[in-house]
Each structure stands twice: as C-alpha cells, then as structure tokens.
Motif scaffolding. Sequence first.
Motif, PDB file in Angstrom:
ATOM      1  N   THR A  74       0.851  -1.181   0.000  1.00 43.76           N
ATOM      2  CA  THR A  74       0.000   0.000   0.000  1.00 43.76           C
ATOM      3  C   THR A  74       0.890   1.236   0.000  1.00 43.76           C
ATOM      4  OG1 THR A  74      -0.172  -0.049   2.412  1.00 43.76           O
ATOM      5  CG2 THR A  74      -1.945  -1.084   1.189  1.00 43.76           C
ATOM      6  N   VAL A  75       0.471   2.260  -0.758  1.00 43.31           N
ATOM      7  CA  VAL A  75       1.230   3.509  -0.864  1.00 43.31           C
ATOM      8  C   VAL A  75       0.253   4.678  -0.943  1.00 43.31           C
ATOM      9  CG1 VAL A  75       3.240   2.486  -2.009  1.00 43.31           C
ATOM     10  CG2 VAL A  75       1.359   3.333  -3.383  1.00 43.31           C
ATOM     11  N   ASP A  76       0.798   5.864  -0.794  1.00 46.98           N
ATOM     12  CA  ASP A  76       0.023   7.082  -0.945  1.00 46.98           C
ATOM     13  C   ASP A  76      -0.376   7.217  -2.418  1.00 46.98           C
ATOM     14  OD1 ASP A  76      -1.078   9.601  -0.878  1.00 46.98           O
ATOM     15  OD2 ASP A  76       0.760  10.633  -0.315  1.00 46.98           O
ATOM     16  N   CYS A  77      -1.627   7.516  -2.675  1.00 53.33           N
ATOM     17  CA  CYS A  77      -2.123   7.608  -4.059  1.00 53.33           C
ATOM     18  C   CYS A  77      -1.445   8.726  -4.848  1.00 53.33           C
ATOM     19  CB  CYS A  77      -3.630   7.807  -4.064  1.00 53.33           C
ATOM     20  SG  CYS A  77      -4.546   6.349  -3.521  1.00 53.33           S
ATOM     21  N   SER A  78      -0.890   9.718  -4.160  1.00 50.44           N
ATOM     22  CA  SER A  78      -0.230  10.818  -4.860  1.00 50.44           C
ATOM     23  C   SER A  78       1.275  10.604  -4.978  1.00 50.44           C
ATOM     24  CB  SER A  78      -0.508  12.141  -4.130  1.00 50.44           C
ATOM     25  OG  SER A  78       0.034  12.101  -2.827  1.00 50.44           O
ATOM     26  N   SER A  79       1.739   9.402  -4.711  1.00 49.55           N
ATOM     27  CA  SER A  79       3.184   9.129  -4.721  1.00 49.55           C
ATOM     28  C   SER A  79       3.790   9.189  -6.116  1.00 49.55           C
ATOM     29  CB  SER A  79       3.472   7.763  -4.101  1.00 49.55           C
ATOM     30  OG  SER A  79       2.984   6.738  -4.933  1.00 49.55           O
ATOM     31  N   GLY A  80       2.990   8.949  -7.144  1.00 51.48           N
ATOM     32  CA  GLY A  80       3.506   8.978  -8.514  1.00 51.48           C
ATOM     33  C   GLY A  80       4.409   7.811  -8.850  1.00 51.48           C
ATOM     34  N   LYS A  81       4.389   6.765  -8.046  1.00 52.08           N
ATOM     35  CA  LYS A  81       5.239   5.598  -8.299  1.00 52.08           C
ATOM     36  C   LYS A  81       4.768   4.834  -9.532  1.00 52.08           C
ATOM     37  CE  LYS A  81       6.842   4.725  -3.642  1.00 52.08           C
ATOM     38  NZ  LYS A  81       7.131   3.700  -2.664  1.00 52.08           N
ATOM     39  N   ALA A  82       5.706   4.089 -10.103  1.00 51.66           N
ATOM     40  CA  ALA A  82       5.370   3.216 -11.231  1.00 51.66           C
ATOM     41  C   ALA A  82       4.530   2.053 -10.707  1.00 51.66           C
ATOM     42  CB  ALA A  82       6.652   2.699 -11.877  1.00 51.66           C
ATOM     43  N   ASP A  83       3.779   1.441 -11.591  1.00 54.22           N
ATOM     44  CA  ASP A  83       2.923   0.306 -11.233  1.00 54.22           C
ATOM     45  C   ASP A  83       1.981   0.658 -10.083  1.00 54.22           C
ATOM     46  OD1 ASP A  83       4.085  -1.425 -13.147  1.00 54.22           O
ATOM     47  OD2 ASP A  83       5.777  -1.770 -11.795  1.00 54.22           O
ATOM     48  N   LEU A  84       1.390   1.848 -10.140  1.00 54.84           N
ATOM     49  CA  LEU A  84       0.476   2.311  -9.098  1.00 54.84           C
ATOM     50  C   LEU A  84      -0.963   2.022  -9.520  1.00 54.84           C
ATOM     51  CD1 LEU A  84       0.259   3.881  -6.394  1.00 54.84           C
ATOM     52  CD2 LEU A  84       0.044   5.959  -7.757  1.00 54.84           C
ATOM     53  N   PHE A  85      -1.705   1.394  -8.624  1.00 56.24           N
ATOM     54  CA  PHE A  85      -3.092   1.038  -8.881  1.00 56.24           C
ATOM     55  C   PHE A  85      -3.957   1.479  -7.713  1.00 56.24           C
ATOM     56  CE2 PHE A  85      -0.510  -1.979 -11.189  1.00 56.24           C
ATOM     57  CZ  PHE A  85      -1.145  -2.077 -12.409  1.00 56.24           C
ATOM     58  N   LYS A  86      -5.184   1.860  -8.011  1.00 52.33           N
ATOM     59  CA  LYS A  86      -6.167   2.182  -6.978  1.00 52.33           C
ATOM     60  C   LYS A  86      -7.093   0.974  -6.839  1.00 52.33           C
ATOM     61  CE  LYS A  86      -9.323   5.724  -5.432  1.00 52.33           C
ATOM     62  NZ  LYS A  86      -9.782   7.084  -5.656  1.00 52.33           N
ATOM     63  N   VAL A  87      -7.350   0.580  -5.590  1.00 54.76           N
ATOM     64  CA  VAL A  87      -8.245  -0.545  -5.323  1.00 54.76           C
ATOM     65  C   VAL A  87      -9.678  -0.031  -5.460  1.00 54.76           C
ATOM     66  CG1 VAL A  87      -8.968  -2.281  -3.654  1.00 54.76           C
ATOM     67  CG2 VAL A  87      -6.560  -1.594  -3.759  1.00 54.76           C
ATOM     68  N   VAL A  88     -10.375  -0.527  -6.455  1.00 54.90           N
ATOM     69  CA  VAL A  88     -11.754  -0.109  -6.707  1.00 54.90           C
ATOM     70  C   VAL A  88     -12.700  -0.887  -5.802  1.00 54.90           C
ATOM     71  CG1 VAL A  88     -13.578   0.040  -8.453  1.00 54.90           C
ATOM     72  CG2 VAL A  88     -11.206   0.546  -9.062  1.00 54.90           C
ATOM     73  N   LYS A  89     -12.456  -2.187  -5.700  1.00 54.54           N
ATOM     74  CA  LYS A  89     -13.259  -3.014  -4.795  1.00 54.54           C
ATOM     75  C   LYS A  89     -12.466  -4.250  -4.402  1.00 54.54           C
ATOM     76  CE  LYS A  89     -15.892  -5.149  -8.576  1.00 54.54           C
ATOM     77  NZ  LYS A  89     -17.219  -5.431  -9.119  1.00 54.54           N
ATOM     78  N   VAL A  90     -12.890  -4.840  -3.292  1.00 52.16           N
ATOM     79  CA  VAL A  90     -12.286  -6.070  -2.788  1.00 52.16           C
ATOM     80  C   VAL A  90     -13.386  -7.119  -2.721  1.00 52.16           C
ATOM     81  CG1 VAL A  90     -11.078  -7.159  -0.855  1.00 52.16           C
ATOM     82  CG2 VAL A  90     -10.621  -4.757  -1.413  1.00 52.16           C
ATOM     83  N   ILE A  91     -13.131  -8.263  -3.313  1.00 55.87           N
ATOM     84  CA  ILE A  91     -14.104  -9.351  -3.287  1.00 55.87           C
ATOM     85  C   ILE A  91     -13.530 -10.452  -2.401  1.00 55.87           C
ATOM     86  CG2 ILE A  91     -15.435 -10.989  -4.660  1.00 55.87           C
ATOM     87  CD1 ILE A  91     -14.977  -9.068  -7.059  1.00 55.87           C
ATOM     88  N   ASP A  92     -14.176 -10.678  -1.260  1.00 54.10           N
ATOM     89  CA  ASP A  92     -13.687 -11.658  -0.283  1.00 54.10           C
ATOM     90  C   ASP A  92     -14.153 -13.067  -0.607  1.00 54.10           C
ATOM     91  OD1 ASP A  92     -12.243  -9.922   1.490  1.00 54.10           O
ATOM     92  OD2 ASP A  92     -14.161  -9.154   2.217  1.00 54.10           O
TER      93      ASP A  92
END
Length: 126
Positions: A74-92
């Motif tokens: 997990t990282v800060d969304c504004s980090s600008g790192k490569a391979d950065l993804f936002k978790v839209v949903k989690v399916i358990d």
Amino acid sequence: MTTPPAPFPSEQQPAPAKKGSAILKKIGGVVVAIAIAIGVKLGLPHLTGEAPVHAEAGECVTVTGPDNDPKVDTVDCSSGKADLFKVVKVIDDTFDVNKCGEELSALAQQLDSDKFVLCLEEVAAK
C-alpha cells in the motif's frame, strides 16, 4: 592423626545427572523448536513485509515482481510511483479474478486463511 590430602580436580567425578531433568530438557527443546517453527510460519512473512496486502477500496497499491508471485504494497495515491493502482473493490472469499469485470485488473491474494481478489484501476503517472 593426619588428614588425607584433598583430591586433585581431575579425580573429582561429576554428580550423576538426574533422569527427570534430562527428560525435561528434551521436552523443553522440542517445545522451543515447535514454537520457533510456528513463529516463522505465521510471523516471519508479516515482519519482513512479504505477506500479501489486504488493501481496502480507495487505497492505492504498487504491484511488483513476477506475475506468478507479485508483491503488493500500500502507498500514498499521490506518490507517482510506477505500477500504481487504486483498489476499486475487494471481493472476499474467492480467487475468481473474473468477478472484477473486463475493465479492471484483478489480483487474487491469500492472507492466512482469508482469500480475496483486489480489483484494480491503474493510476496515471504524474
């Protein structure tokens, strides 16, 4: 009357070991070995950061490593790192990556006995 000389250290015999204490040492050693094995199995991945991340929707993650063994952090969304993804949903309780749909990337993970899929949306590099 003369007193006999004190025996030399090499002539002294060690006291015989008690059988009960030897058995306790063996049992203690086995218990310690089992405790270490359990600690390594359950705790080491968490301490070294190698455990899968159970991110929540809205968090951002980086995905690195090979496809068959990706490392997720997990990282800060504004980090600008490569391979950065936002978790839209989690399916358990599933490994079915098709449940995310075609528009999202999916990553199946397992953390202890929990299995889940992270549905991911790539964040554009800034």
